[in-house]
Design an enzyme around this catalytic site. Structure first.
Site, PDB file in Angstrom:
ATOM      1  N   LYS A  84       4.120   6.808  -2.027  1.00 50.06           N
ATOM      2  CA  LYS A  84       3.430   6.711  -0.735  1.00 50.06           C
ATOM      3  C   LYS A  84       1.932   6.509  -0.981  1.00 50.06           C
ATOM      4  O   LYS A  84       1.373   7.076  -1.922  1.00 50.06           O
ATOM      5  CB  LYS A  84       3.686   8.010   0.047  1.00 50.06           C
ATOM      6  N   SER A 159       5.727   9.998   8.706  1.00 43.55           N
ATOM      7  CA  SER A 159       4.808   8.995   8.215  1.00 43.55           C
ATOM      8  C   SER A 159       5.232   8.349   6.900  1.00 43.55           C
ATOM      9  O   SER A 159       4.736   7.276   6.584  1.00 43.55           O
ATOM     10  CB  SER A 159       3.425   9.617   8.030  1.00 43.55           C
ATOM     11  N   SER A 183       7.309  14.459   7.967  1.00 42.79           N
ATOM     12  CA  SER A 183       7.044  13.141   7.390  1.00 42.79           C
ATOM     13  C   SER A 183       7.926  12.757   6.203  1.00 42.79           C
ATOM     14  O   SER A 183       7.938  11.597   5.792  1.00 42.79           O
ATOM     15  CB  SER A 183       5.573  13.003   6.991  1.00 42.79           C
TER      16      SER A 183
END
Lengths: 470, 440
Positions: A84, A159, A183
């Protein structure tokens, strides 16, 4: 070129083949590179792809060929993994999907990526996310939304949407995400993959661009429970650079299918089931019946209304966000504050408000008190049950654009994961089945603090049940 | 118009940079004086994305030492808070400080005047970067960013410039005795801020304004700045004017203060507990009893001891302690053994009769001794014996004197001086000469 079977390949299956020299790292990495080249255009999963990927794979192959013991020291040698974009990396720009950090090259490496690199893993690239992790659909990214591989009209959640979509679309055998409240679990649920959120403080936050510091938790997103456990074992443990890490060493959790040693009491919180769509609740209740058959005790329980957590979480997270984003003052990083997106601006404004003189007591302090109540509520519950089983999300993946209709979109989607996030508890998302549109349904197992092992053992059992069905 | 009398209300905030090895929240060296700019930095003290603070235990211990020495109550459960504000020298957009639970609260400093100055709190925080304007550009040096900084906040108990100066010097003495900082004023290791307001009668409640004078780096400047400020405010109040709540700077050349920024509105720092650092449990981290027992002799006790043990005046003891804390007493100790009056020795040190810094205490005492011996005059019987020899040797001068030549006596005394190498007690010699010569 290797062909993917229908289910794709787990990280550990590649590992076995690498160890047995049935495949080379170069072949594995080339395969994923090809996948990325084919799919990244519609899905928008990667913000940046490792240009040295094949070189690094060749070097890994040399190491494998030269040293039969290589995997002992480097358990992920030659295995590609996606990261990420809020993890600081020396070799790639790190933007947290925000233009404010456009083209920012950190001068240091996060503890998580350091550990992965030390274990021999090769970084495929950096994955898209909601800007600053503000969001639950990966649509607030300043670099365009990521699409759900199951249906490109839908969002992958967020996210960590890029990481979850990468694993679901076989654009990476495994990925790293981070969760503040949902997330990891929520995008894993919407993409039909495994997402393990460790206990707060089990995995170091050093080098992770902060969202809400008292909640942020890095963790793996994978195809199998064993993959998640394997990566967790490499990442978990105290870090001198992060004062909030748990000081005691992290016990290893089983990386092979291991069933719970004893018959468990599993709690099904009725408030969670009533907030989820019927189809979702039914699927999970059906699964719980199978767990009952195998000897576990299933008990309906009552927890604090998860909607309370929305208020608590919103206040605390916004407060921390407003302070954490203050450093992006336009003096040192790519762009000035005008480049913050709508969602970030909302959060900065709200956070600044709740910390202001005259409001601090009413909002921030009240929220901290309520947070303590939520923590105690879970602690009391875990005196009666060993684990909690619940839906991960109220709905399956929503259509692109849904977030714009509601300023509290993320919180509504994360309502079932926010309470346990506030309590810092370990939890895992697993595939429970699919809805009538063929979209994945996620279930979550929540455990007491530091009981990742207990969570994972039940996950192995559920994974076996759902695999059998499919 | 008769000048109205006002009563000054003064409180001091004293910042002390700790001379620890490492910075407050990272491993960078804390000593930043005269170092190449921006060579002692890391992601933490640059406030880079993803960097996290880890508190320096030694700095916490030193803050405890000071708080305990000031008789503070120790908040065993303490934590850091974020003080949010924007300034170019503050890379994170907030300073990690203490607000809700400072390590020490309460406490006291006793001044010689008998006045007791209450301490509000002692807390630990991080220093900001160094910022300076050169050729219209703002330059930032992050070597200073994150250096441990103690803040000692007094209650508004000080009533005069002299008291403020005495109080600040007491804190300075204490910090040096505890060795928690070199507290070198010229290096900015100790910085003073004064809050000043005036009231009409001592019984009045605290005024609803205060003027803050920032960044004072000497005790004399502190004294002068407060003096100026009291006059300035008195004049304004006498003229019926309202005083603006503001921050002022001090100009040492003109001995005046000048307005820096008005802060009529209260500061909005949006304090909240620092989520990156778990709360500290000081009783678990340290054995407070051991720390208490390990404290060196504190200045107040030392001065009292110097007075009683070496029969010094308060003034002597004070200066001796302030200027020559170690060597001073070493000299006194040897002087005592050598049967030299300790107060004479103290004066020799204070008046800098000899360069103490170039001499060992033993050498210093030897100097005193030889000087005292050299100034010991010969008189009485010893002198009479010598004078008889001089008379026997100088019959001409003797006759001249007897013939009425007064000047001959001067010659004879000079001869005596020569014989005694200048140690003649002249008055006594004169008496003896007159006695012998008039007799004979």
């Amino acid at each position: 070129m290797i062909k993917f079977d229908e289910k794709g390949h787990s990280l550990l299956s590649w590992r076995q083949q690498l160890i047995k020299k049935q495949v080379s790292s170069l072949e594995v990495c080339s395969t994923y590179l090809k996948q990325i080249e084919q799919k990244n255009n519609p899905l928008n999963v990667y913000l940046v792809i490792n240009q040295q990927l094949l070189e690094e794979a060749k070097r890994a192959d040399q190491a494998i060929n030269n040293n039969p013991e290589a995997f002992k020291n480097q358990p992920l040698l030659g295995l590609p993994i996606a990261i990420k974009d809020n993890f600081c990396t020396l070799d790639f720009p790190t933007t947290a999907s925000s233009l404010v950090l456009n083209n920012y090259h950190p001068p240091y490496e996060s503890t998580v990526t350091q550990k992965l690199k030390k274990a021999g893993a090769i970084i495929l690239g950096k994955t898209n996310m909601d800007a600053w992790a503000h969001g639950s659909s990966t649509e607030t990214s300043d670099f365009g939304p990521t699409k759900n591989p199951h249906d490109t009209n839908r969002t992958p959640g967020g996210s960590s949407g890029g990481s979850a979509a990468a694993v679901a679309a076989d654009m990476a055998p495994a990925a790293i995400g981070s969760e503040t409240a949902g997330s990891i679990r929520q995008p894993a649920a919407w993409c039909g993959v495994i997402g393990l959120k460790p206990t707060y403080g089990r995995v170091s936050r050093w080098g992770v661009i902060a969202m809400a510091s008292s909640l942020d938790c890095p963790g793996p997103i994978t195809k199998t429970v064993a993959d998640a456990a394997f990566i967790y074992n490499l990442l978990a443990g105290p870090d001198d650079h992060d004062a909030t890490t748990i000081k005691s060493p992290a016990p290893k959790i089983p990386i092979k299918k291991t069933l719970p040693e004893k018959k468990l009491t599993i709690g099904l919180p009725k408030e969670y089931f009533s907030l989820a769509k019927k189809e979702i609740s039914q699927k999970i209740i059906a699964l719980s019946k199978q767990l009952k058959k195998s000897g576990h005790q299933i008990r309906e329980i009552s927890l604090l209304d998860p909607k309370i957590s929305i208020a608590v979480y919103t206040i605390l997270q916004r407060a921390e966000v407003s302070s954490n984003l203050a450093r992006y003052d336009g003096i040192r990083y790519g762009q000035n504050r005008a480049f913050f997106g709508l969602e970030s601006l909302r959060r900065i404004m709200l956070g600044t408000f709740v910390l202001s003189a005259g409001y601090f007591d009413q909002y921030y302090l009240q929220a901290q008190k309520a947070r303590t109540k939520i923590i105690n509520n879970f602690a009391d519950t875990f005196k009666k049950v060993d684990l909690i089983l619940a839906p991960t999300t109220p709905t399956t993946a929503l259509k692109v654009g849904a977030w714009k209709k509601s300023a509290m979109f993320g919180e509504m989607q994360d309502v079932l994961v926010e309470p346990s996030a506030l309590a810092g508890l370990p939890a895992i998302n697993l595939l429970a089945g699919s809805d009538r549109n063929g979209l994945p349904i996620g279930l979550q197992i929540i455990g007491p603090q530091k009981q990742e092992s207990r969570v994972v053992k039940l996950a192995y059992q559920i994974e076996a049940i759902t695999n059998e069905k499919n | 118009m008769m000048k109205q009398k006002f009563f000054p209300i003064i409180g001091l905030e004293i910042h002390i940079e700790l001379t620890t090895k490492r910075k407050m929240f990272c491993d960078c060296p804390a000593d930043h004086f005269n170092k190449e700019p921006n060579t002692q930095t890391c992601p933490v003290c640059l406030g880079l994305p993803g960097a996290l603070p880890v508190p320096n235990k030694e700095a916490i211990k030193r803050t405890l030492l000071l708080a305990i020495s000031l008789d503070c109550q120790i908040n065993s459960k303490t934590w850091f808070d974020r003080k949010n504000y924007f300034y170019p020298d503050l890379p994170k957009g907030y300073q990690i400080s203490q607000f809700f639970r400072p390590m020490g609260i309460g406490g006291q400093v006793n001044l010689e005047t008998g006045q007791k100055i209450n301490i509000k709190e002692v807390h630990l925080e991080e220093d900001t970067a160094k910022s300076l304007i050169k050729n219209d550009q703002r330059l930032l040096d992050f070597n200073k960013s994150g250096v441990p900084l103690i803040e000692v906040v007094s209650c508004p108990d000080l009533t005069s410039p002299q008291e403020a100066k005495d109080y600040a010097q007491k804190i300075h003495q204490l910090v040096r005795t505890l060795k928690i900082s070199s507290a070198d004023m010229e290096k900015g290791q100790m910085r003073l801020e004064a809050n000043i307001s005036l009231k009409k009668s001592p019984q009045d409640p605290l005024p609803n304004y205060k003027v803050e004078i920032k960044n004072i780096n000497s005790f004399r400047y502190l004294h002068d700045a407060i003096t100026y400020e009291i006059n300035r405010q008195s004049q304004l109040l006498s003229a019926g004017k309202k005083i603006t709540q503001e921050t002022r700077g001090y100009n040492p050349r003109q001995k005046t203060t000048f307005s820096q920024r008005s802060k009529e509105e209260a500061y909005e720092y949006r304090y909240f507990p620092e989520p990156d650092i778990p709360p500290l449990n000081l009783t678990r981290l340290f054995q407070l009893d051991k720390i208490r027992a390990s404290l060196p002799e504190l200045p107040e006790i030392t001065i009292k001891r110097l007075i009683s043990q070496y029969h010094l005046s308060r003034y002597q003891a004070d200066i001796l302690f302030r200027k020559y804390p170690k060597r001073g007493e070493a000299v006194l100790k040897i002087a005592q053994l050598e049967k030299i009056k300790t107060s004479d020795a103290a004066n020799a040190i204070i008046n800098q009769d000899y360069p103490l810094k170039n001499l060992t205490p033993r050498e210093f005492v030897n100097k005193i001794k030889s000087t005292q011996e050299s100034t010991l005059l010969i008189s009485g019987n010893d002198l009479e014996t010598i004078i008889n020899q001089v008379i026997a040797k100088n019959p001409k001068a003797v006759n001249d004197y007897r013939a009425g030549k007064e000047a001959a006596l001067g010659f004879l005394i000079g001869q005596t001086q020569q014989k005694t190498k200048g140690k003649t007690d002249v008055a006594n010699a004169k008496q003896i000469f007159i006695k012998i010569l008039n007799r004979g």
